[in-house]
Scaffold this motif. Structure first.
Motif, mmCIF file in Angstrom:
data_model
loop_
_atom_site.group_PDB
_atom_site.id
_atom_site.type_symbol
_atom_site.label_atom_id
_atom_site.label_comp_id
_atom_site.label_asym_id
_atom_site.label_seq_id
_atom_site.Cartn_x
_atom_site.Cartn_y
_atom_site.Cartn_z
ATOM 1 N N UNK A 172 0.822 -1.203 0.000
ATOM 2 C CA UNK A 172 0.000 0.000 0.000
ATOM 3 C C UNK A 172 0.862 1.261 0.000
ATOM 4 N N UNK A 173 1.938 1.264 0.801
ATOM 5 C CA UNK A 173 2.805 2.444 0.864
ATOM 6 C C UNK A 173 3.481 2.696 -0.480
ATOM 7 N N UNK A 174 3.979 1.634 -1.112
ATOM 8 C CA UNK A 174 4.611 1.793 -2.422
ATOM 9 C C UNK A 174 3.611 2.309 -3.444
ATOM 10 N N UNK A 175 2.416 1.731 -3.465
ATOM 11 C CA UNK A 175 1.390 2.181 -4.408
ATOM 12 C C UNK A 175 1.021 3.639 -4.156
ATOM 13 N N UNK A 176 0.992 4.023 -2.885
ATOM 14 C CA UNK A 176 0.607 5.396 -2.549
ATOM 15 C C UNK A 176 1.663 6.389 -3.018
ATOM 16 N N UNK A 177 2.939 6.064 -2.830
ATOM 17 C CA UNK A 177 3.981 6.977 -3.302
ATOM 18 C C UNK A 177 3.963 7.079 -4.825
ATOM 19 N N UNK A 178 3.704 5.967 -5.498
ATOM 20 C CA UNK A 178 3.589 6.005 -6.963
ATOM 21 C C UNK A 178 2.382 6.861 -7.373
ATOM 22 N N UNK A 179 1.276 6.716 -6.663
ATOM 23 C CA UNK A 179 0.101 7.555 -6.928
ATOM 24 C C UNK A 179 0.425 9.031 -6.800
ATOM 25 N N UNK A 180 1.272 9.354 -5.823
ATOM 26 C CA UNK A 180 1.627 10.746 -5.553
ATOM 27 C C UNK A 180 2.684 11.289 -6.504
ATOM 28 N N UNK A 181 3.164 10.444 -7.420
ATOM 29 C CA UNK A 181 4.083 10.932 -8.454
ATOM 30 C C UNK A 181 5.518 10.517 -8.303
ATOM 31 N N UNK A 182 5.794 9.486 -7.480
ATOM 32 C CA UNK A 182 7.177 9.037 -7.304
ATOM 33 C C UNK A 182 7.735 8.468 -8.601
ATOM 34 N N UNK A 183 8.993 8.795 -8.882
ATOM 35 C CA UNK A 183 9.700 8.209 -10.027
ATOM 36 C C UNK A 183 10.317 6.865 -9.688
#
Length: 416
Positions: A172-183
């Protein structure tokens, strides 16, 4: 807009570690259009006065929101204050010649967009959002006391890391950071220097959790970078598919060979240990951190020797905090104790570009590459000090075909 042609230059070929003369570099918009020995026709020309032209530098491990040396109190700062501090840090970075940086925790999509939209002057940003740490791991900066729920702190900066435990939570944390625009995804996989509760050799996250991070990153078409120090921490991360190994001071020969086999990258950050050893105590760095620093400092250059002998791809990284950001270029000096100038320049250009997925677009001077360029008053292959001293020897700095700094005219008048 008419094309721009850079003339009267020595082009630094970073792949071969050589200079080439008699060439002109044509820039169209933000991109290098062609490199030719033909005289320019019908375009705006810029005479570089025989200076060296090289690609902009890439720092693959920074924290642009680390406005204070001690990270724990940063979580109590208003977001607006942190953003203001980050804008200054980023401006100083690009004036040192770092036209691209990869943030390892703290910077978000908003800062990235601020640079892209011209609101801030700074390097191109590749961000992970917040690094992800287990409870009690390197990203857990809470004090070692029982504490009540701190309440609503939404108006405060939430630091460089977030906590996630268990396979479902880390997904969930990884998906959330990707949702927020993480490269890319950053995880804390071993103990660290700046944190309180975790010794250097503390293995963090289970193998199932690390594998879950890697799976989430791959399905999002990106990769995981991992904070690691010891050989066993590095080995398990690389075996499980982590692409980018940060620090790696305690790497051994067997683990270095595995990194080559799995095509993993290493990002040493020796300048931060050097700077902390010299100035950390005076600047208020914690006594716990200073005691842990000794262990990783002693083996720093040895890690370069091991990685070089094995053929590990090494990118340039610094990991500096607070007032120590000014030491960003010191890694050129420190690495030069072991590595050649050409190898170090490659680490800060083509290797970094490959790591962040911008191969042939950044870190090179070639048709189709982005026009992120430095004009150096001297040959850095002979003297790496030209890339130090806060950019003093950089006569001009260009990002995306636009001059961030241009002292060419004043230099020409001074020599006339």
């Amino acid at each position: 807009m008419a094309d721009m042609v850079l003339t009267n230059l020595k082009l630094l070929d970073v792949h071969h570690g050589t200079l080439k003369s008699g060439l002109n570099v044509t820039i169209a918009g933000d991109t290098i259009k062609e490199i030719t020995d033909r005289p320019p026709q019908g375009a705006r020309t810029v005479d570089l006065g025989g200076r060296v032209l090289m690609p902009g530098l890439i720092d693959c491990h920074v924290h642009v929101t680390a406005v204070q040396l001690n990270l724990a109190p940063t979580r109590q700062l208003p977001v607006s204050l942190v953003v203001a501090g980050a804008s200054r840090i980023m401006r100083e970075m690009i004036l040192r010649g770092f036209t691209t940086v990869r943030d390892a925790g703290g910077a978000d999509r908003g800062l990235k967009l601020a640079v892209e939209q011209g609101l801030f002057v700074g390097p191109r940003l590749f961000v992970c959002g917040r690094a992800i740490s287990q409870t009690g791991g390197h990203g857990d900066f809470r004090p070692q006391i029982d504490q009540p729920d701190p309440g609503n702190l939404e108006h405060l900066f939430d630091g460089i890391a977030r906590i996630a435990d268990g396979v479902s939570e880390v997904r969930r944390a990884a998906r959330d950071e990707i949702r927020l625009g993480a490269n890319h995804i950053k995880i804390m996989a071993s103990g660290g220097v700046a944190s309180v509760a975790d010794p250097i050799d503390f293995l963090q996250y289970s193998e199932d959790e690390i594998a879950a991070f890697v799976d989430e990153a791959r399905r999002a078409r990106t990769y995981v970078m991992a904070h690691t120090y010891t050989a066993d921490a590095i080995e398990r991360c690389v075996r499980l598919g982590v692409r980018s190994i940060e620090h790696a001071n305690l790497i051994d020969e067997k683990t270095a060979a595995l990194m080559v086999e799995r095509d993993a990258f290493m990002v040493p950050t020796l300048s931060t240990y050097d700077a902390l050893a010299r100035e950390g105590k005076a600047l208020g760095f914690s006594e716990i951190g200073l005691s842990k620093l000794k262990r990783v400092l002693e083996v720093g250059t040895r890690s370069l020797e091991i990685a070089k002998a094995a053929g590990v791809k090494m990118a340039y990284g610094t990991d500096l905090l607070g007032d120590l950001h000014r030491c960003q270029s010191d890694d050129f000096r420190i690495r030069n104790e072991v590595l050649s100038a050409a190898d170090i320049i490659r680490s800060a250009t083509v290797v970094g570009a490959e790591l962040i997925g911008m191969e042939n677009r950044l870190g090179v001077i070639a048709p189709g590459a982005l026009a992120d360029l430095l004009v150096v008053d001297g040959n850095p292959l002979d003297d790496l000090a030209l890339l130090q001293n806060q950019g003093a020897s950089l006569t001009a700095i260009m990002q995306g075909g636009q001059f961030i700094k241009n002292d060419l005219a004043s230099s020409a008048r001074a020599s006339a």
